[in-house]
Enzyme design. Structure first.
Site, mmCIF file in Angstrom:
data_model
loop_
_atom_site.group_PDB
_atom_site.id
_atom_site.type_symbol
_atom_site.label_atom_id
_atom_site.label_comp_id
_atom_site.label_asym_id
_atom_site.label_seq_id
_atom_site.Cartn_x
_atom_site.Cartn_y
_atom_site.Cartn_z
ATOM 1 N N GLU A 193 0.831 -1.194 0.000
ATOM 2 C CA GLU A 193 0.000 0.000 0.000
ATOM 3 C C GLU A 193 0.873 1.254 0.000
ATOM 4 O OE1 GLU A 193 -3.999 -1.885 1.974
ATOM 5 O OE2 GLU A 193 -2.658 -0.795 3.291
ATOM 6 N N CYS A 197 3.627 8.529 0.394
ATOM 7 C CA CYS A 197 4.123 7.623 1.433
ATOM 8 C C CYS A 197 4.305 6.247 0.800
ATOM 9 C CB CYS A 197 3.109 7.587 2.574
ATOM 10 S SG CYS A 197 3.523 6.402 3.854
ATOM 11 N N CYS A 200 5.828 -6.566 7.501
ATOM 12 C CA CYS A 200 6.972 -6.147 8.320
ATOM 13 C C CYS A 200 7.205 -7.221 9.369
ATOM 14 C CB CYS A 200 6.674 -4.810 9.004
ATOM 15 S SG CYS A 200 8.051 -4.174 9.996
ATOM 16 N N CYS A 222 5.523 -4.394 15.923
ATOM 17 C CA CYS A 222 5.225 -3.433 16.979
ATOM 18 C C CYS A 222 3.760 -3.623 17.389
ATOM 19 C CB CYS A 222 5.471 -2.012 16.484
ATOM 20 S SG CYS A 222 7.185 -1.777 15.960
ATOM 21 N N CYS A 280 0.795 -1.548 15.570
ATOM 22 C CA CYS A 280 0.832 -1.283 14.124
ATOM 23 C C CYS A 280 0.165 -2.407 13.338
ATOM 24 C CB CYS A 280 2.289 -1.116 13.700
ATOM 25 S SG CYS A 280 2.492 -0.997 11.908
ATOM 26 N N CYS A 339 -0.937 6.587 9.373
ATOM 27 C CA CYS A 339 0.212 5.824 9.865
ATOM 28 C C CYS A 339 -0.232 4.579 10.605
ATOM 29 C CB CYS A 339 1.008 6.662 10.869
ATOM 30 S SG CYS A 339 1.887 8.006 10.143
#
Ligand code: SAH
Ligand code: SF4
Length: 353
Positions: A93, A106, A113, A117, A120, A336
């Site tokens: 994305e 962005c 990932c 975290c 996220c 974010c």
């Protein structure tokens, strides 16, 4: 491993293009075509303006664009556009964020990932695969091609999916291409690579990387940080900020960005704000406070607006430059940490097969 290949036209430096096309004028013309075509090109055509057909034919025998297809596109009420781009065996994305005079793109540096975290959405996916330099740059081309001419896409942030320091070679090369003159020629100060604090990569980026660094700090004690980011056990706040203090390329123009995601009742007290101000004394850094954006199945909440305001005021009172970031595109989960929705939907759809 899927990596950069010599034939990825977006990964080629202007020098390499010059040597393959036989002249710098042709190389610049090819760059102009690549970065100026609307919509972004899916393949290399037989001819382009400014390059003799013969030189171009020889060039494209050994050059290709990364394989990509637009899988989804959503426009938020505030004009933010989120793209899901299907690559070979991965979906990533990217986001186009219109600004006043410039738009920001962005981009993702990885599909998923591995850092996980706690707050996220991307982390909950795990790592799909690394992206190549061309696959990072095609995201910029796709979004930039849709920016309003009065508001061109002249800012790029590596704040999409993935930890850039875990795919650093491809990221360093992508940044180099973005700041290469004359095309696309973005200003180094307008290309920002964000890390969750992977120290070896951060140090290498400071020494070798073009562009600006953003460190996602999001805590003022190691215990607090470790509860949010598993890899914080490996690299302490002192070590991360120490690396910024010892920046080998420190200078009057050099600034770092500190991202601090605010979680209600976790890291948003006056004491946290005081500690943050103290930690950053003397660092050429400015702070972006990012109220936590909602993520499915997450217990984290953003603080109340008065708490955010108070936190901001305390940090500023310590003489640290600090702003509160308004979330962009929250209604389409483009803000974010929210980039994962399409993958999760795809995974659910896939499991029905
Ligand atoms: N992996 C890199 C870059 C991608 S994340 C990093 O972590 O820095 C980009 C930014 O989004 C980081 O500052 C991260 O802390 C922030 N972020 C992640 N999840 C978030 C959420 N749910 N709400 C607000 N910000 C979030
Ligand atoms: Fe990865 Fe950054 Fe999300 Fe952490 S915040 S899981 S490092 S993308």
């Amino acid at each position: 491993m899927l990596g950069d290949t010599d034939d990825d036209v977006l990964a080629l430096s202007l020098e390499a293009m010059t040597s393959r096309l036989g002249s710098r004028t042709r190389a610049v013309a090819a760059r102009k075509w690549l970065y100026g075509t609307r919509p972004a090109p899916e393949r290399l055509p037989e001819r382009i303006p400014g390059v003799t057909p013969r030189a171009w034919r020889t060039f494209i025998e050994g050059a290709r664009l990364p394989e990509w297809r637009l899988a989804a596109r959503q426009v938020a009420q505030d004009g933010t556009v989120k793209y899901a781009i299907a690559l070979q065996g991965a979906v990533v994305e990217s986001v186009l964020i219109p600004g006043h005079r410039r738009s920001t793109v962005c981009v993702s540096s990885q599909a998923g990932c591995s850092r996980r975290c706690a707050f996220c959405a991307t982390g909950s996916l795990g790592l799909g695969r690394q992206l190549t330099t061309g696959e990072i740059l095609i995201q910029y081309l796709v979004a930039a091609a849709e920016a309003e001419p009065r508001c061109p896409a002249r800012n790029v942030v590596f704040m999409g999916m993935g930890e850039p320091m875990d795919n650093l070679d491809a990221v360093l090369a992508a940044v180099e291409r973005l700041v290469e003159n004359p095309v696309p020629g973005l200003a180094e100060a307008h290309v920002t690579v964000s890390t969750s604090g992977v120290l070896p990569g951060l140090e290498r980026f400071l020494a070798e990387g073009r562009g600006q660094l953003a460190l996602s700090l999001s805590a003022t004690t190691d215990a607090q940080r470790q509860a949010l980011m598993p890899h914080a056990r490996q690299w302490s706040i002192a070590a991360l900020l120490g690396a910024l203090r010892e920046d080998p390329r420190a200078g009057p123009e050099r600034r770092h960005l500190i991202a601090y995601v605010l979680f209600d009742g976790v890291n948003d007290s006056d004491e946290d704000a005081e500690r943050l101000g103290a930690l950053l004394q003397g660092l050429p850094a400015h702070v972006n406070l990012i109220p936590h954006n909602a993520v499915a199945h997450s217990a984290f909440r953003p603080p109340a607006p008065e708490r955010i305001e108070r936190f901001h005021a305390v940090v500023c009172a310590r003489g640290v430059r600090c702003i509160v970031r308004r979330p962009r595109g929250p209604d389409i989960a483009a803000a974010c940490g929210q980039l994962a929705l399409v993958q999760q939907e795809a995974a659910v759809a896939g499991s029905d097969d």
